[in-house]
Design an enzyme around this catalytic site. Structure first.
Site, PDB file in Angstrom:
ATOM      1  N   GLN A 196      42.377  47.074  36.169  1.00  0.00           N
ATOM      2  CA  GLN A 196      43.657  46.875  36.851  1.00  0.00           C
ATOM      3  C   GLN A 196      43.457  46.849  38.356  1.00  0.00           C
ATOM      4  O   GLN A 196      43.696  47.847  39.043  1.00  0.00           O
ATOM      5  CB  GLN A 196      44.601  48.012  36.444  1.00  0.00           C
ATOM      6  CG  GLN A 196      45.993  47.876  36.952  1.00  0.00           C
ATOM      7  CD  GLN A 196      46.816  46.917  36.137  1.00  0.00           C
ATOM      8  OE1 GLN A 196      46.761  46.954  34.923  1.00  0.00           O
ATOM      9  NE2 GLN A 196      47.560  46.071  36.796  1.00  0.00           N
ATOM     10  N   PHE A 197      43.018  45.716  38.897  1.00  0.00           N
ATOM     11  CA  PHE A 197      42.749  45.624  40.332  1.00  0.00           C
ATOM     12  C   PHE A 197      44.004  45.844  41.162  1.00  0.00           C
ATOM     13  O   PHE A 197      43.936  46.264  42.320  1.00  0.00           O
ATOM     14  CB  PHE A 197      42.076  44.301  40.697  1.00  0.00           C
ATOM     15  CG  PHE A 197      42.991  43.120  40.692  1.00  0.00           C
ATOM     16  CD1 PHE A 197      43.627  42.710  41.858  1.00  0.00           C
ATOM     17  CD2 PHE A 197      43.230  42.411  39.525  1.00  0.00           C
ATOM     18  CE1 PHE A 197      44.470  41.616  41.859  1.00  0.00           C
ATOM     19  CE2 PHE A 197      44.073  41.318  39.508  1.00  0.00           C
ATOM     20  CZ  PHE A 197      44.701  40.921  40.684  1.00  0.00           C
ATOM     21  N   THR A 198      45.177  45.609  40.589  1.00  0.00           N
ATOM     22  CA  THR A 198      46.419  45.737  41.355  1.00  0.00           C
ATOM     23  C   THR A 198      46.743  47.187  41.726  1.00  0.00           C
ATOM     24  O   THR A 198      47.656  47.428  42.509  1.00  0.00           O
ATOM     25  CB  THR A 198      47.616  45.118  40.610  1.00  0.00           C
ATOM     26  OG1 THR A 198      47.796  45.793  39.364  1.00  0.00           O
ATOM     27  CG2 THR A 198      47.394  43.630  40.372  1.00  0.00           C
TER      28      THR A 198
END
Length: 150
Positions: A78-80
Site C-alpha cells: 500500500q504505497f499510498t
C-alpha cells in the site's frame, strides 16, 4: 515502513475479478515502504506485529496474539500510506519507495512474518489494481510506523 493492522473475521484480495488470496479470522495488514527503510525496519515491525495482543482471551480481554489464536494474516502492499497532502488536494507519494527497494522489503517482510507466526502469509500482488474486502472485527485498527517506535 508503515502498516495499518486490522483485526478481521475474514479478508480477501481480488485482482481482475479473481480472488488471489483469502483468509478467515486474523489480521489484514496494509504495508507501505519508504525510501529509507531497511531490513532492520522489517525485523522490528515483524516482531511487533507477531506479538501484538489484540485478540480476546477467555475473559474477553485483548490479551492474545495472532499466533496464540492460530489466526491467518493477509499482507497487501500500500504505497499510498506515504501520501503527502500538504500542498493542494492531489496527494503525492514522493516518500514511497521505488520498486527496486519496496518489492524486496515487502517480500522480506512477508517471509519473516510467516516464519514468526509459523504459518503461510497470504499476499496481494505488488503493483496490481487490487480490490480488498474485509470484515473488521471489533473494529480493531492499529497504525504502526518504524520511524515512530515510542
Amino acid at each position: 515502513m508503515r502498516t495499518v493492522i486490522q483485526r478481521v473475521s475474514h479478508a480477501s484480495v481480488t485482482i481482475g475479478g479473481n480472488v488471489k488470496s483469502a483468509i478467515g479470522n486474523g489480521l489484514l495488514l496494509l504495508l507501505g515502504v519508504e525510501e529509507q527503510d531497511t531490513s532492520e525496519d522489517v525485523a522490528w515491525l515483524v516482531k511487533k506485529v507477531a506479538a501484538l495482543r489484540i485478540f480476546d482471551d477467555e475473559n474477553g480481554v485483548m490479551n492474545l496474539s495472532v499466533t496464540d489464536v492460530q489466526g491467518e494474516v493477509l499482507v497487501v502492499s500500500q504505497f499510498t500510506l506515504f501520501a503527502s497532502y500538504k500542498k493542494g488536494n492531489r496527494p503525492s507519494w514522493l516518500r514511497a519507495a521505488r520498486h527496486e527497494i519496496s518489492i524486496p522489503l515487502y517480500n522480506e517482510f512477508c517471509e519473516r512474518l510467516s516464519a514468526a507466526i509459523s504459518r503461510d502469509v497470504a499476499t496481494g500482488e505488488f503493483g496490481a489494481d487490487m480490490k480488498v474486502e474485509l470484515l473488521n472485527d471489533g473494529p480493531v485498527t492499529i497504525v504502526m510506523d518504524t520511524k515512530n517506535k515510542e
